[in-house]
Scaffold this motif. Structure first.
Motif, short mmCIF file in Angstrom:
data_model
loop_
_atom_site.label_atom_id
_atom_site.label_comp_id
_atom_site.label_asym_id
_atom_site.label_seq_id
_atom_site.Cartn_x
_atom_site.Cartn_y
_atom_site.Cartn_z
N ILE A 1 7.40 0.58 7.90
CA ILE A 1 6.80 1.31 6.78
C ILE A 1 7.95 1.94 5.99
N CYS A 2 7.98 1.67 4.71
CA CYS A 2 9.07 2.12 3.86
C CYS A 2 8.59 3.20 2.90
N GLY A 3 8.62 4.42 3.31
CA GLY A 3 8.23 5.51 2.43
C GLY A 3 9.23 6.64 2.57
N PRO A 4 9.56 7.32 1.50
CA PRO A 4 10.59 8.35 1.54
C PRO A 4 10.25 9.54 2.43
N SER A 5 8.98 9.85 2.59
CA SER A 5 8.64 11.02 3.40
C SER A 5 7.61 10.68 4.47
N PHE A 6 7.59 9.44 4.90
CA PHE A 6 6.62 9.04 5.91
C PHE A 6 7.20 9.26 7.30
N TYR A 7 6.48 10.01 8.10
CA TYR A 7 6.92 10.32 9.46
C TYR A 7 5.88 9.82 10.43
N ILE B 1 0.86 -1.19 0.00
CA ILE B 1 0.00 0.00 0.00
C ILE B 1 0.89 1.23 0.00
N SER B 2 0.64 2.15 -0.93
CA SER B 2 1.49 3.34 -1.03
C SER B 2 0.79 4.61 -0.56
N GLY B 3 -0.52 4.58 -0.42
CA GLY B 3 -1.24 5.77 0.03
C GLY B 3 -2.62 5.43 0.54
N LEU B 4 -3.12 6.27 1.42
CA LEU B 4 -4.47 6.10 1.96
C LEU B 4 -5.18 7.44 1.89
N ASN B 5 -6.34 7.47 1.26
CA ASN B 5 -7.10 8.72 1.22
C ASN B 5 -8.05 8.80 2.42
N ALA B 6 -8.67 9.92 2.60
CA ALA B 6 -9.48 10.18 3.79
C ALA B 6 -10.68 9.26 3.90
N GLU B 7 -11.23 8.78 2.80
CA GLU B 7 -12.45 7.99 2.83
C GLU B 7 -12.22 6.48 2.92
N VAL B 8 -10.99 6.04 2.93
CA VAL B 8 -10.69 4.61 2.85
C VAL B 8 -11.31 3.81 3.99
N PHE B 9 -11.49 4.40 5.15
CA PHE B 9 -12.05 3.67 6.28
C PHE B 9 -13.48 4.06 6.61
N ASP B 10 -14.17 4.72 5.69
CA ASP B 10 -15.58 5.05 5.89
C ASP B 10 -16.37 3.78 6.17
N GLY B 11 -17.29 3.85 7.11
CA GLY B 11 -18.13 2.70 7.44
C GLY B 11 -17.51 1.72 8.41
N LEU B 12 -16.32 2.03 8.90
CA LEU B 12 -15.64 1.12 9.85
C LEU B 12 -15.52 1.75 11.24
#
Length: 67
Positions: free
Chosen positions: A57-63, A11-22
């Motif tokens: 988590i392996c992302g270049p700018s993930f903090y 998984i490379s990105g998660l948008n705001a709605e990805v967990f809607d309904g959970l």
């Protein structure tokens, strides 16, 4: 559903709605992914969340300050 394991899925990105309904989700595992982007409010849809795994988590700018 109270647990969701999404580890090791490239998984490379998660948008705001990805967990809607959970709203009842308590445990979320995002470990071992390649997250590069994460919407600022992605976790606001998870008011019951008590456990978040995000190790390796392996992302270049993930903090981890995002959490």
């Amino acid at each position: 559903m109270n647990s969701l394991v999404l580890s090791s899925n490239k998984i490379s990105g998660l948008n705001a709605e990805v967990f809607d309904g959970l709203a009842n989700l308590r445990n979320l595992d995002l470990s071992s992914n390649k997250l590069r982007s994460l919407a600022d409010d992605v976790l606001t849809h998870l008011p019951s969340l008590t456990s978040l795994k995000y190790g390796n988590i392996c992302g270049p700018s993930f903090y981890t300050d995002n959490f």
